[in-house]
Design an enzyme around this catalytic site. Structure first.
Site, PDB file in Angstrom:
ATOM      1  CG  ASP A 137      -0.160 -20.203   0.368  1.00  0.00           C
ATOM      2  OD1 ASP A 137       0.965 -20.268   1.271  1.00  0.00           O
ATOM      3  OD2 ASP A 137       0.325 -21.298  -0.407  1.00  0.00           O
ATOM      4  CG  ASP A 187     -11.556  -7.364   5.478  1.00  0.00           C
ATOM      5  OD1 ASP A 187     -11.596  -6.810   6.144  1.00  0.00           O
ATOM      6  OD2 ASP A 187     -12.511  -7.529   5.313  1.00  0.00           O
ATOM      7  CE1 TYR A 237      -3.619  -2.666   0.036  1.00  0.00           C
ATOM      8  CE2 TYR A 237      -3.887  -2.374   1.562  1.00  0.00           C
ATOM      9  CZ  TYR A 237      -3.713  -3.078   0.887  1.00  0.00           C
ATOM     10  OH  TYR A 237      -4.815  -3.849   0.450  1.00  0.00           O
ATOM     11  CE  LYS A 259       2.316 -17.314  -1.396  1.00  0.00           C
ATOM     12  NZ  LYS A 259       2.917 -18.762  -1.601  1.00  0.00           N
ATOM     13  CG  ASP A 301      -6.906  -4.895   3.265  1.00  0.00           C
ATOM     14  OD1 ASP A 301      -7.964  -4.442   4.353  1.00  0.00           O
ATOM     15  OD2 ASP A 301      -6.729  -4.134   2.459  1.00  0.00           O
TER      16      ASP A 301
HETATM   17  C1  IPM Z   1      -8.771  -1.120   5.941  1.00  0.00           C
HETATM   18  C2  IPM Z   1     -10.025  -0.867   4.718  1.00  0.00           C
HETATM   19  C3  IPM Z   1      -8.852   0.130   3.897  1.00  0.00           C
HETATM   20  C4  IPM Z   1      -7.551  -0.343   4.301  1.00  0.00           C
HETATM   21  C5  IPM Z   1      -9.486   0.958   3.090  1.00  0.00           C
HETATM   22  C6  IPM Z   1     -10.786   1.188   3.307  1.00  0.00           C
HETATM   23  C7  IPM Z   1      -8.188   1.648   2.346  1.00  0.00           C
HETATM   24  O1  IPM Z   1      -9.811  -1.483   4.125  1.00  0.00           O
HETATM   25  O2  IPM Z   1      -8.466  -0.241   6.965  1.00  0.00           O
HETATM   26  O3  IPM Z   1      -8.855  -2.048   5.816  1.00  0.00           O
HETATM   27  O4  IPM Z   1      -7.322  -0.806   2.686  1.00  0.00           O
HETATM   28  O5  IPM Z   1      -5.840  -0.827   4.818  1.00  0.00           O
HETATM   29 MN    MN Z   2      -9.314  -3.631   5.011  1.00  0.00          MN
END
Ligand code: IPM
Ligand code: MN
Length: 370
Positions: free
Chosen positions: A239, A267, A153, A207, A263
């Site tokens: 993975d 999730d 990022y 990785k 990230d």
């Molecule tokens: C997070 C979010 C952000 C990220 C987005 C909204 C830019 O997904 O905080 O996980 O990718 O870091």
């Molecule tokens: Mn996110």
């Protein structure tokens, strides 16, 4: 002349008399979530015996639309000076830069601007919550520490692109890796180990079998680990980690990884603990910290009292820990748990509060006092 104030005991920062907190209400469901967390703050401050001052900073997509910038000019300085920042989710899909990217997101501005290098994302399956796997409450209790200022990022807005090709670079530095890995080990020392065996453990996710950047991440991890012989280490390719976070989440304690992996895998972890509505987070650096839900601003349900405020309330708990009020953070977490297990909070299969946002806030406030 009045006598000098006593020195605080070494290693334990003494909490400020009055907490200086900044609030960013955000967009979409942000303001209603932050409002809920502030009601909880008011209650816990009274019980825990501290006072605080709140300053509101308008930032995000709404601010971009009305003032032409997502973050006011002098905001970073103000946020750095605060004891902590509570931020709601930001962004509105229709508010975009001319190049098509969203204009109201603050991740790049705040994480880099404040140099909050660790993104701390606890994953806990709480009583009364149904996760996506067959685990029970107490079995999932680990923390994802996501590197927050470099990795893939760092290319945000900087990749090379023609209409036919695009490239982004993944940057891993020694300094950036060292500090986030150290944070992960220090965190493991404060915890009581993995749910399955009580062993303090830090898992390095990468990785390194494929990419040089990840090989450097792993090498630096191993070097830092030498200073923590009391903490077990583990290596997993990303993975395999995705597999194991579903198959054996009870074996994890603290995981540390590059930005993009963190990230994605956080999730994934969220799904196993009842969804993003259950996940708070803390962005933390050497001289600033801000807490925010892991999810977005859900403009489709904004203003209707349908959103789950627990992500924001649990973010507040992390902020209180950070602002030298860990007893208040614990009170909030215990109140959330007892409101969930006592039936004061009922969540749908999709993680939405069956009786609305306000009922969750009320149940947590009620549980705080009992
Ligand atoms: C997070 C979010 C952000 C990220 C987005 C909204 C830019 O997904 O905080 O996980 O990718 O870091
Ligand atoms: Mn996110």
């Amino acid at each position: 002349m009045s006598p000098a104030p006593p020195e605080p005991a070494s290693g334990t920062p003494s909490p400020p008399d009055v907490l200086d907190l900044v609030v960013i209400p955000g967009d979409g469901i942000g303001p209603e979530l932050v409002d809920s967390a502030l009601q909880v703050l008011e209650r816990v401050a009274a019980l825990d015996g501290f006072t605080y001052e709140l300053t509101t900073v308008d930032a995000g997509a709404g601010a971009y639309r009305s003032a032409g910038r997502a973050l006011p000019e002098d905001a970073l300085e103000r946020l750095r000076a605060a004891d902590g920042v509570l931020k709601g989710p930001v962004g509105l899909p229709e508010v975009r830069h001319p190049d098509g990217t969203e204009a109201g997101l603050l991740g790049g501005l705040l994480r880099l601007g404040l140099d909050t290098f660790a993104n701390v994302r606890p994953m806990r399956l709480l009583p009364g919550v149904t996760g996506a796997t067959r685990h029970g409450p107490g079995e999932i209790d680990y923390v994802v520490v996501r590197e927050n200022t470099e990795g893939l990022y760092l290319s945000r807005g900087a990749g090379a692109a023609t209409p036919h090709a695009a490239a982004d670079q993944l940057m891993v530095t020694r300094v950036g890796t060292e500090r986030v890995v150290r944070y992960a080990f220090d965190l493991a020392r404060k915890r009581s180990g993995a749910a399955a065996d009580g062993v303090r453990r830090v898992t390095c996710v990468d990785k390194s079998n494929v990419l040089r950047s990840y090989a450097l991440f792993r090498r630096v991890f191993d070097e830092v680990a030498e200073a923590y012989p009391d903490v077990e280490t583990e290596h997993l390719y990303a993975d395999a980690a995705a597999h194991d976070l579903v198959a054996r989440p009870q074996c994890f304690d603290v995981l540390v990884m590059e930005n993009f992996l963190g990230d994605v895998l956080s999730d994934l972890g969220a799904a196993t603990v009842g969804g993003l509505g259950m996940c708070g987070s803390l962005n933390v650096g050497a001289d600033a910290a801000y807490a925010e839900p892991v999810h977005g601003s859900a403009p489709d349900i904004a203003g209707q009292g349908l959103a789950n405020p627990l992500s924001q309330i649990l973010s507040l708990a992390l902020l209180l820990d950070h602002a030298s009020r860990p007893s208040a953070g614990d009170r909030v977490r215990r109140a959330v748990e007892s409101a969930l297990s006592g039936g004061g909070i009922e969540l749908s299969d999709r993680g939405r509060p069956v009786r609305g946002t306000g009922s969750v806030t009320a149940a947590v406030c009620e549980a705080l006092s009992t």
